[in-house]
Enzyme design. Structure first.
Site, PDB file in Angstrom:
ATOM      1  CB  ILE A 184      41.796  32.797  52.065  1.00  0.00           C
ATOM      2  CG1 ILE A 184      42.629  32.676  53.325  1.00  0.00           C
ATOM      3  CG2 ILE A 184      40.969  34.060  52.012  1.00  0.00           C
ATOM      4  CD1 ILE A 184      43.503  33.845  53.602  1.00  0.00           C
ATOM      5  CB  CYS A 185      37.676  29.601  49.553  1.00  0.00           C
ATOM      6  SG  CYS A 185      39.074  28.539  49.722  1.00  0.00           S
ATOM      7  CB  THR A 186      34.540  33.325  47.286  1.00  0.00           C
ATOM      8  OG1 THR A 186      35.375  34.386  47.756  1.00  0.00           O
ATOM      9  CG2 THR A 186      33.107  33.807  47.185  1.00  0.00           C
TER      10      THR A 186
ATOM     11  NE  ARG B 245      38.229  37.179  50.116  1.00  0.00           N
ATOM     12  CZ  ARG B 245      38.028  36.057  50.782  1.00  0.00           C
ATOM     13  NH1 ARG B 245      37.560  34.995  50.173  1.00  0.00           N
ATOM     14  NH2 ARG B 245      38.295  35.987  52.074  1.00  0.00           N
TER      15      ARG B 245
END
Ligand SMILES: *[C@@H]1O[C@H](CO)[C@@H](O)[C@H](O)[C@H]1NC(C)=O
Ligand SMILES: *[C@@H]1O[C@H](CO)[C@@H](O)[C@H](O)[C@H]1NC(C)=O
Ligand SMILES: *[C@@H]1O[C@H](CO)[C@@H](O)[C@H](O)[C@H]1NC(C)=O
Ligand SMILES: *[C@@H]1O[C@H](CO)[C@@H](O)[C@H](O)[C@H]1NC(C)=O
Ligand SMILES: *[C@@H]1O[C@H](CO)[C@@H](O)[C@H](O)[C@H]1NC(C)=O
Ligand SMILES: *[C@@H]1O[C@H](CO)[C@@H](O)[C@H](O)[C@H]1NC(C)=O
Length: 395
Positions: free
Chosen positions: A142-144, A333
């Site tokens: 789970i990233c940006t 986010r």
């Protein structure tokens, strides 16, 4: 277990905070400023560099690194085992993993099979458990990721690597068990042929796919997980049943970094190759306009969203939701990242301000293992371990 990621995300979210909104203080904050060079409580430390020599046979490539990291890898593999045993106490599942999984998964293409065997040999961890460790990044990343272009057409690529959701919580200090255990496993890798860099990447020792990396002068690439009903577990089942025409997502990213020759070629491969799990590929090039987010289904590309500096689209941001849909309300986010980029302005984008954006809660959260900054044209590559001290949201 694998298809549950999204449901479990929601459940974990509800369990941890009784569903208080992530958008409200103290989970969110004003865009951070002057956080770079990294220091203070959100900076855990630097990430060590290792060279991986591609001229060695695949079986031997990881020996030096894994000799150092075997103890840290054993800790995390054991906590995954404990987790499995907590669900199915008989120990049957681990028996299957150790004895049957290598047979079930069969041969992996290219160098991957031999590399994983080499890692199993040097660490003394059963191959089935190394395979599991390699497969689980297909599901819980789970990233940006962000690509920006400044007024001079210069590109930067940044990412937070967020990992470990719902795989256990340390109640002593409010952290995710797996996220914390991944920090000592985090490494920067310089893949070389003929003593020359082919690509650089940030990864977890023991994992042979790649999720974050760049090829100096040519392109940068990050992978973010995409949740979908038609999810990765179907791909894995097809794989086990013998339909092996699709690629594991971490492996295609590695392949592109290792053997890709240009932004255009990389883009084409990432759009067209069949993959086992849905994903977002965030790809940056070496000149103005070369930056895109490729939204992938297992079989096809659904959307390619590109920088368009002429129309003031000077950045692309990708978290874990399709850009044409709202993010899950508990996990937005994207809006804070965009808001902080807007506040930064195109005039003032740099490694420093990119790091500021990636340090602002909830873009920075308790799942964040590291932050990577990449400048393809200047050949600069930096990765920093992160912490998110309380008050800080779990994801
Ligand atoms: C540009 O970014 C730097 C570094 O964060 C900051 O100190 C400076 O105030 C910013 N300038 C503007 C005009 O926003
Ligand atoms: C939290 O506690 C865990 C387990 O004791 C430890 O491994 C980890 O380093 C700690 N993390 C922080 C940020 O203090
Ligand atoms: C790489 O460098 C090492 C020493 O730095 C040298 O021994 C080796 O022969 C070199 N390998 C190649 C393929 O040039
Ligand atoms: C890249 O190409 C080389 C030469 O064809 C090949 O041996 C290698 O396995 C490829 N790398 C990957 C990750 O598939
Ligand atoms: C940019 O990438 C292309 C290949 O896509 C390459 O031909 C060119 O030399 C690169 N430019 C620079 C400045 O490295
Ligand atoms: C950022 O700026 C763009 C362009 O002005 C605007 O469309 C967008 O709504 C802004 N996003 C946020 C989250 O502030």
């Amino acid at each position: 277990m694998l298809g549950w990621s999204r449901v479990t995300l929601v459940l974990a979210a509800a369990a941890v905070t009784c569903a208080s909104a992530q958008q409200a203080p103290p989970w969110t904050e004003n865009c951070r400023k002057s956080t770079y060079p990294p220091s203070g409580p959100t900076y855990r430390g630097s990430v060590p560099w290792y060279t991986i020599n591609l001229d060695l046979p695949p079986y031997k490539r990881w020996h030096e690194l894994m000799a150092d990291k075997a103890p840290a890898l054993k800790i995390i593999v054991n906590s995954l085992k404990d987790l499995v045993t907590a669900f199915v106490p008989s120990g049957k599942i681990m028996q299957i993993v150790d004895q049957k999984l290598p047979g079930l998964l069969g041969n992996f293409p290219g160098p991957f099979e031999e590399e994983m065997k080499g890692i199993a040999a040097v660490t003394g961890i059963p191959l089935g458990e190394i395979l599991t460790f390699n497969v689980f990044y297909e599901f819980f990343t789970i990233c940006t990721s962000i690509i920006t272009e400044d007024k001079e057409g210069h590109l930067l690529h940044g990412r937070n690597m967020d990992f470990g959701i719902f795989l256990g919580w340390n109640i002593n200090n409010n952290t995710w068990v797996v996220t914390e255990q991944l920090k000592p496993l985090s490494v920067n890798l310089d893949f070389q042929r003929n003593n020359k860099t082919v690509f650089k990447a940030s990864s977890f020792a023991g994992y042979v796919g790649m999720l974050t990396g760049f090829k100096p002068g040519l392109f940068s690439l990050t992978l973010n997980e995409r949740f979908s009903i038609n999810g990765g577990y179907l791909g894995v089942i097809e794989w086990i049943l013998g339909k092996k025409d699709a690629m594991w997502i971490g492996f295609i990213t590695r392949l592109v970094l290792e053997n890709g020759t240009s932004y255009e070629e990389a883009k084409n491969t990432l759009i067209k190759t069949k993959i086992l799990a849905p994903a977002y590929f965030i790809l940056g090039g070496n000149k103005s306009g070369e930056g895109c987010v490729i939204t992938r289904d297992r079989k096809q590309s659904l959307d390619v969203y590109e920088l368009n500096p002429k129309q003031d689209r000077w950045y692309v941001v990708q978290t874990n939701y399709d850009r044409w849909k709202n993010p899950l309300f508990l996990d937005d986010r994207r809006t804070p990242a965009k808001m902080c980029l807007n506040q930064t302005t195109q005039e003032n984008i740099s490694f420093a301000t990119m790091y500021d954006v990636l340090s602002t809660k909830p873009v920075l959260n308790k799942l964040t293992v590291f932050t990577t900054l990449m400048d393809v044209t200047k050949g600069q590559y930096e990765t920093y371990l992160r912490d998110c001290p309380d008050p800080c949201i779990g994801w």
